[in-house]
Every structure is written in C-alpha cells, then in structure tokens.
Design a protein around this motif. Structure first.
Motif, mmCIF file in Angstrom:
data_model
loop_
_atom_site.group_PDB
_atom_site.id
_atom_site.type_symbol
_atom_site.label_atom_id
_atom_site.label_comp_id
_atom_site.label_asym_id
_atom_site.label_seq_id
_atom_site.Cartn_x
_atom_site.Cartn_y
_atom_site.Cartn_z
ATOM 1 N N THR A 1 13.215 7.516 -4.931
ATOM 2 C CA THR A 1 14.470 7.004 -4.069
ATOM 3 C C THR A 1 13.633 5.972 -3.119
ATOM 4 O OG1 THR A 1 15.383 9.169 -4.170
ATOM 5 C CG2 THR A 1 16.046 7.480 -2.356
ATOM 6 N N LEU A 2 12.362 6.394 -2.490
ATOM 7 C CA LEU A 2 11.850 5.462 -1.499
ATOM 8 C C LEU A 2 11.492 4.292 -2.088
ATOM 9 C CD1 LEU A 2 9.989 7.995 0.590
ATOM 10 C CD2 LEU A 2 11.553 6.808 1.516
ATOM 11 N N ALA A 3 10.897 4.392 -3.459
ATOM 12 C CA ALA A 3 10.115 3.348 -3.953
ATOM 13 C C ALA A 3 11.301 2.505 -4.805
ATOM 14 C CB ALA A 3 9.197 3.930 -4.974
ATOM 15 N N GLY A 4 12.661 3.101 -4.932
ATOM 16 C CA GLY A 4 13.603 2.161 -5.705
ATOM 17 C C GLY A 4 13.137 2.179 -7.338
ATOM 18 N N THR A 5 12.633 3.287 -7.639
ATOM 19 C CA THR A 5 12.193 3.188 -9.107
ATOM 20 C C THR A 5 12.991 3.127 -10.136
ATOM 21 O OG1 THR A 5 10.420 4.856 -8.218
ATOM 22 C CG2 THR A 5 10.811 5.039 -10.715
ATOM 23 N N VAL A 6 14.509 3.637 -9.853
ATOM 24 C CA VAL A 6 15.556 3.566 -10.923
ATOM 25 C C VAL A 6 16.292 2.309 -10.662
ATOM 26 C CG1 VAL A 6 17.268 4.845 -11.783
ATOM 27 C CG2 VAL A 6 15.333 6.132 -11.298
ATOM 28 N N GLY A 7 16.718 1.437 -11.701
ATOM 29 C CA GLY A 7 17.458 0.357 -11.488
ATOM 30 C C GLY A 7 18.660 0.630 -12.548
ATOM 31 N N THR A 8 19.043 -0.630 -12.954
ATOM 32 C CA THR A 8 20.266 -0.561 -13.833
ATOM 33 C C THR A 8 19.667 -0.069 -15.292
ATOM 34 O OG1 THR A 8 19.633 -3.027 -14.668
ATOM 35 C CG2 THR A 8 21.226 -2.802 -12.895
ATOM 36 N N ASN A 9 20.685 0.285 -16.090
ATOM 37 C CA ASN A 9 20.240 0.582 -17.438
ATOM 38 C C ASN A 9 19.100 -0.122 -18.095
ATOM 39 O OD1 ASN A 9 21.485 3.078 -17.268
ATOM 40 N ND2 ASN A 9 23.574 2.172 -18.070
ATOM 41 N N ALA A 10 19.728 -1.683 -17.934
ATOM 42 C CA ALA A 10 18.879 -2.681 -18.534
ATOM 43 C C ALA A 10 17.512 -2.650 -18.110
ATOM 44 C CB ALA A 10 19.533 -4.048 -18.750
ATOM 45 N N ALA A 11 17.421 -2.848 -16.624
ATOM 46 C CA ALA A 11 16.174 -2.791 -16.023
ATOM 47 C C ALA A 11 15.292 -1.639 -16.435
ATOM 48 C CB ALA A 11 16.475 -2.994 -14.536
ATOM 49 N N ASN A 12 15.846 -0.480 -16.446
ATOM 50 C CA ASN A 12 15.127 0.691 -16.893
ATOM 51 C C ASN A 12 14.587 0.666 -18.194
ATOM 52 O OD1 ASN A 12 15.879 1.841 -14.551
ATOM 53 N ND2 ASN A 12 17.682 3.089 -15.105
ATOM 54 N N LEU A 13 15.250 0.157 -19.130
ATOM 55 C CA LEU A 13 14.854 -0.066 -20.645
ATOM 56 C C LEU A 13 13.830 -0.911 -20.822
ATOM 57 C CD1 LEU A 13 18.402 0.120 -22.667
ATOM 58 C CD2 LEU A 13 16.552 1.518 -22.987
ATOM 59 N N GLN B 1 0.824 -1.369 0.028
ATOM 60 C CA GLN B 1 0.080 -0.005 -0.001
ATOM 61 C C GLN B 1 0.781 1.242 0.166
ATOM 62 O OE1 GLN B 1 -3.627 0.364 -0.098
ATOM 63 N NE2 GLN B 1 -2.641 2.367 -0.660
ATOM 64 N N THR B 2 2.001 1.188 0.895
ATOM 65 C CA THR B 2 2.722 2.434 0.702
ATOM 66 C C THR B 2 3.410 2.384 -0.690
ATOM 67 O OG1 THR B 2 3.406 1.834 3.117
ATOM 68 C CG2 THR B 2 4.893 3.462 1.896
ATOM 69 N N LEU B 3 3.855 1.541 -1.257
ATOM 70 C CA LEU B 3 4.369 1.514 -2.608
ATOM 71 C C LEU B 3 3.332 2.188 -3.659
ATOM 72 C CD1 LEU B 3 6.444 -1.575 -2.891
ATOM 73 C CD2 LEU B 3 7.401 0.758 -3.068
ATOM 74 N N ALA B 4 2.050 1.856 -3.470
ATOM 75 C CA ALA B 4 0.867 2.459 -4.101
ATOM 76 C C ALA B 4 0.899 3.833 -4.120
ATOM 77 C CB ALA B 4 -0.399 1.464 -3.918
ATOM 78 N N ASP B 5 1.102 4.163 -2.876
ATOM 79 C CA ASP B 5 0.718 5.784 -2.457
ATOM 80 C C ASP B 5 1.932 6.519 -2.899
ATOM 81 O OD1 ASP B 5 -1.845 5.010 -1.075
ATOM 82 O OD2 ASP B 5 -0.739 5.048 1.197
ATOM 83 N N LEU B 6 3.020 5.890 -2.940
ATOM 84 C CA LEU B 6 4.112 6.518 -3.431
ATOM 85 C C LEU B 6 3.880 6.641 -4.947
ATOM 86 C CD1 LEU B 6 6.914 4.984 -1.620
ATOM 87 C CD2 LEU B 6 6.642 7.394 -1.566
ATOM 88 N N ALA B 7 3.241 5.787 -5.881
ATOM 89 C CA ALA B 7 3.060 5.940 -6.958
ATOM 90 C C ALA B 7 2.145 6.971 -7.421
ATOM 91 C CB ALA B 7 2.627 4.249 -7.654
ATOM 92 N N THR B 8 0.988 6.880 -6.495
ATOM 93 C CA THR B 8 0.113 7.819 -6.934
ATOM 94 C C THR B 8 0.659 9.241 -6.602
ATOM 95 O OG1 THR B 8 -1.647 6.550 -6.083
ATOM 96 C CG2 THR B 8 -2.034 8.902 -5.949
ATOM 97 N N GLY B 9 1.562 9.404 -5.642
ATOM 98 C CA GLY B 9 2.184 10.639 -5.424
ATOM 99 C C GLY B 9 3.133 11.036 -6.596
ATOM 100 N N MET B 10 3.992 10.150 -7.157
ATOM 101 C CA MET B 10 4.679 10.611 -8.300
ATOM 102 C C MET B 10 3.880 10.874 -9.372
ATOM 103 S SD MET B 10 7.833 7.675 -8.478
ATOM 104 C CE MET B 10 8.299 8.153 -9.848
ATOM 105 N N LYS B 11 2.846 10.342 -9.826
ATOM 106 C CA LYS B 11 1.972 10.435 -10.986
ATOM 107 C C LYS B 11 1.628 11.974 -10.581
ATOM 108 C CE LYS B 11 -1.546 8.071 -11.188
ATOM 109 N NZ LYS B 11 -2.668 7.209 -11.335
ATOM 110 N N GLY B 12 1.182 12.438 -9.644
ATOM 111 C CA GLY B 12 0.404 13.742 -9.329
ATOM 112 C C GLY B 12 1.664 14.737 -9.381
#
Length: 323
Positions: A104-116, A49-60
């Motif tokens: 940062t909290l959600a760990g959104t960014v990974g390796t270049n391959a994962a991001n792609l 649920q916290t991850l989902a709330d962070l997702a909502t926050g990022m979108k906004g």
C-alpha cells in the motif's frame, strides 16, 4: 521473517518500482474481505531509498510466508500441531499484514493493464535471462538436477508471459479472451539436506526462491484488484499462476536447497531471522525513512520491527518447550 538476501534482483517482477506509479494503489484488506483501492499520495511522496527498503521488506515477508508454510507442514508431520499452528499464524501475519501494508505504501498495485505489464516484464526476464543463466551455471558446476529444474521453470515462465500478453490484449482492446489459469503440480517438501553441491547453485536457488515467493504474493494482490474491478477471469489467471510459483516452483527449489529441516532447526532459523528483522533491519529502515520525512513508512517499519520481536519470542518459547 528471515534475514534478507543482499543480492540485487534485476527482475522487475521481483522488485518494486523505484518511482511511484500513476495508478491507484492497494489498500489494506478489511477483515475477511478483499483489498480495496486507496489514494497513493504517500507512494508519490516517498523517497527512492524508502521505496527500496519497502521492496526489501516485501521480498522478505513473501519469502517468510512461503518458508513458514513449509515449516508448518513439517511440524505437523512430526506430530507437533501447536508449532505448526504457530508457523501458519506467523506466515499469515507476514503476508496479509506486513506485505500488504508495504504494498500500500509503495503503490505496488495499479490498473489491471499496468499489473499485467509488470508481470510480463518479470516473466520475460525470468524466462529469457535469469533461469537460463542459472541452468547453465548449475550444469557447469555439476548440479544436474538443479539445471533441469531451472530449465523447466524457464519454460513455465515463458508460458506465463504468453498468457499474460494474451490477457493484456483482451484487457486493453476488449477483443479476445483471458486464458484459462494454469494448474500447479504441487511438490511435497520433506525435511532434508541440500541436494546441490556448488555454492553458486545454492545462491541461485536462494535468489530464485525469493523471486517465486514475491511473484506469488504480488499475483495474489493483482488477482484481488482484478476481482474488485469486475474481471474474475483475470483474477483466476493471476491466482492460478501464483499457485504455480509457490506450490511448484518455490517448493521444487526448496527441495534442492534443503530449506526444510527438523522442526527444532526450523525454529532456530526463524528465531535468528526474526531477531535480525526486529533489532537491525527494520529499525534501520525506520531511521532512514524518518530522516527524509517519510513518516508513514517510518511508522510501518517500527511497527513491523515490534511484530518481528514478538514472533522471535514466540518461536523461542516453542523451541524451549521442545528441548
């Protein structure tokens, strides 16, 4: 920032992962510098649920950045540079502080391959499903300009997907080259009423704008990661695509949606959104995070709520001065 849409995004590009990634996360950028990697132990521990709330926050936050940038340009056109400056500074806070902290909290960014791979998944959905459906619905509802725009964007997203696939091969095998970045055809967004008539088209435009804004923000984070890891060509690809998503796709949709109005109306809309964020949305997120022991996220939500209250007050003061 604005009140968040309650529609659920199926686009993987436009939502954070529901589970923590097994790759380094993105840390906050030092003043004047690019983001740097940081351990993602907090992201591993976060509840769904916290991850989902962070997702909502990022979108906004991403949407607020994009919209406030357009509101700033309209204030400038109306000869109100102080209001334009206020919108721009607030937009920067939403993107470079609030969104980055959530990422940062959600760990959104990974390796270049994962991001792609994340980008490919999102672009594939938008190309094959979302925008084609939106175009079909707009055509059925008689909103032919929207149908045409959705069709054009669907084609663009297919090209973005193909470029990212080629880049992924180069990154993972060491063979081939990173494609050249696309160039955005910047769309001007003057103040005006909606140019569509169907409620469904308006809803789809809102969904699309939130998705394009988040894509822009995430691609800029991915670009910073690529540059930090010594892949400037990949960084340029992400940056160029981010520019298309914001200056061409989001802007084109904003014209049809009538997103930008007079500066007084824009300020009123911003006040309503920021007040909701400060008094309802983020405090609710903080309470949920506190209840499950996600203390770092709870602190972020509370701090962001306090910032949004300050934004609301600043916008209100600016509006009072125009009356």
């Amino acid at each position: 920032m604005f009140r968040h849409s309650t529609r659920t995004f199926a686009v993987s590009l436009c939502a954070l992962a529901a589970v923590a990634p097994a790759v380094p996360a993105l840390a906050l950028a030092p003043a004047g510098g690019p983001p740097s990697p940081a351990p993602h132990t907090a992201a591993r521990a976060l509840r769904a649920q916290t991850l989902a709330d962070l997702a909502t926050g990022m979108k906004g936050e991403a949407y607020a950045y994009a919209a406030y940038s357009l509101f700033a340009a309209e204030a400038d056109r109306q000869g109100l540079p102080a209001v334009g400056k206020l919108f721009r500074s607030t937009a920067q806070t939403e993107l470079n502080e609030h969104l980055r902290e959530a990422a940062t909290l959600a760990g959104t960014v990974g390796t270049n391959a994962a991001n792609l791979r994340q980008a490919i998944n999102g672009e594939t959905y938008e190309h094959q499903v979302m925008y084609r459906r939106f175009a079909s619905q707009a055509r059925a509802d008689g909103d032919l300009a929207a149908a045409e725009l959705f069709t054009e964007i669907a084609a663009d997203e297919g090209r973005h997907r193909d470029a990212y696939r080629t880049a992924l091969t180069a990154v993972t095998t060491g063979h081939g080259t990173i494609p050249a970045p696309p160039t955005a055809k910047t769309v001007s967004v003057p103040a005006g009423l909606p140019k569509v008539k169907a409620t469904r088209t308006r809803t789809n435009l809102d969904t699309a704008m939130h998705g394009e804004a988040l894509a822009h923000a995430k691609y800029m984070l991915y670009a910073a990661q690529a540059r930090r890891t010594g892949n400037p060509a990949l960084a340029r690809l992400f940056e160029g695509t981010a520019g298309v998503e914001l200056h061409e796709h989001f802007a084109g949709e904003a014209v049809l949606a009538g997103l930008v109005r007079t500066t007084k109306a824009n300020l009123s809309k911003a006040i309503t959104g920021e007040h909701n964020e400060a008094t309802t949305l983020y405090p609710g997120f903080a309470s949920r995070a506190t209840a499950v022991g996600d203390t770092a996220a709870a602190t972020y939500f509370r701090d962001t709520a306090a910032d949004e209250a300050k934004h609301s007050a600043a916008f209100q003061q600016a509006l009072n001065q125009l009356r």
